[in-house]
Design an enzyme around this catalytic site. Sequence first.
Site, PDB file in Angstrom:
ATOM      1  N   LYS A  39      72.546  60.206 132.475  1.00 41.97           N
ATOM      2  CA  LYS A  39      73.687  60.972 131.948  1.00 41.97           C
ATOM      3  C   LYS A  39      73.579  61.184 130.446  1.00 41.97           C
ATOM      4  O   LYS A  39      74.114  62.150 129.896  1.00 41.97           O
ATOM      5  CB  LYS A  39      75.010  60.304 132.317  1.00 41.97           C
ATOM      6  N   THR A  67      80.565  61.059 128.573  1.00 40.02           N
ATOM      7  CA  THR A  67      79.613  61.255 127.479  1.00 40.02           C
ATOM      8  C   THR A  67      79.374  62.725 127.170  1.00 40.02           C
ATOM      9  O   THR A  67      78.906  63.057 126.083  1.00 40.02           O
ATOM     10  CB  THR A  67      78.270  60.564 127.780  1.00 40.02           C
TER      11      THR A  67
END
Length: 333
Positions: A191, A248
């Site tokens: 990610k 994020t």
Amino acid sequence: MKIGVIGAGAWGTTLADLLAKKGHAVTLWAYEADLVERMRQNRKNDLYLSGFTLDDKLDFTHDVAEVTSGKELLVLVAPSQVMRHVVRQAEPHIAPGTILVSAAKGIENDSLLPMSEVLREILPAEKFRCLAFLSGPTFAREVAAEMPTAVTVAAADEAVARQVQELFSCHYFRVYRSGDVIGVELGGALKNVIAVAAGICDGLGYGYNARAALISRGLVEMTRIGVAMGAQEKTFHGLSGMGDLVLTCTGDLSRNRTVGLELGRGRKLEDVLSGMRVVAEGLKTALSAYQLAAKLGVETPIINEMYRILYEAKPPRSAVLDLMNRQLKAEQD
């Protein structure tokens, strides 16, 4: 419980403080000897977690043997690219039966191994079997401020997962458990690459449509790599996959998104990094992910373009244009 935490970055410090608040005897190891002295004197980590006073029960050291010896639980929060080196130093002092919790997110560059396999190569079998991995959508500063947070702990041994789940859980930190170690690990690592890409899109001014598309298709690429390595697809729909990805890619506290944002605004990578004290794991993981996908024969167009931007100096606008002009296909292919 006697606990050692290796790594006094923002996340390591936060986890050490959380465990100390719960009444455990916690020792936090920092690479910087001068930081250790300052934390002892003023109970603050002024380098990585400024603005928070650490629990009175928390102790500090610069000695790997001290943070490791006699501990019942050891939390590993060193950056992924130095994890092998740090654990090699610690291994002689780790007693069999010590529970090890890795909270690092990354894939080692040279070996293309996730942290579980790196640790498998270093640790004897009797020390490796008590291993768990903590991952999920977390900004350290929010956890340090006791804001509600949920994460996942994965372990091959469910008894270990349950014990770690109970140790870390409190009124502001809820821990779920999983048996899919590789899925939880890869979600946390991959990610970060997509988060750098999301920052680039925002820096280019491409808007919310582009960000939503990037997050959705980025999750597809993460899942492809994970499934090819034996992970469960459903893991990537949970906290350590989609949850961490959304955080994020959208949060202003994301280091990886911040790097991408500056690249999208036209700054050179070396200039961006020169002003950063903390590690943006997505930069190194982009190289590992690109090489790993090629090795596995997995299609990852976003990760491929991130590699070209970061390691071949491809202009970000050109990368986006090439992604948009790829051959049309069915969504589920």
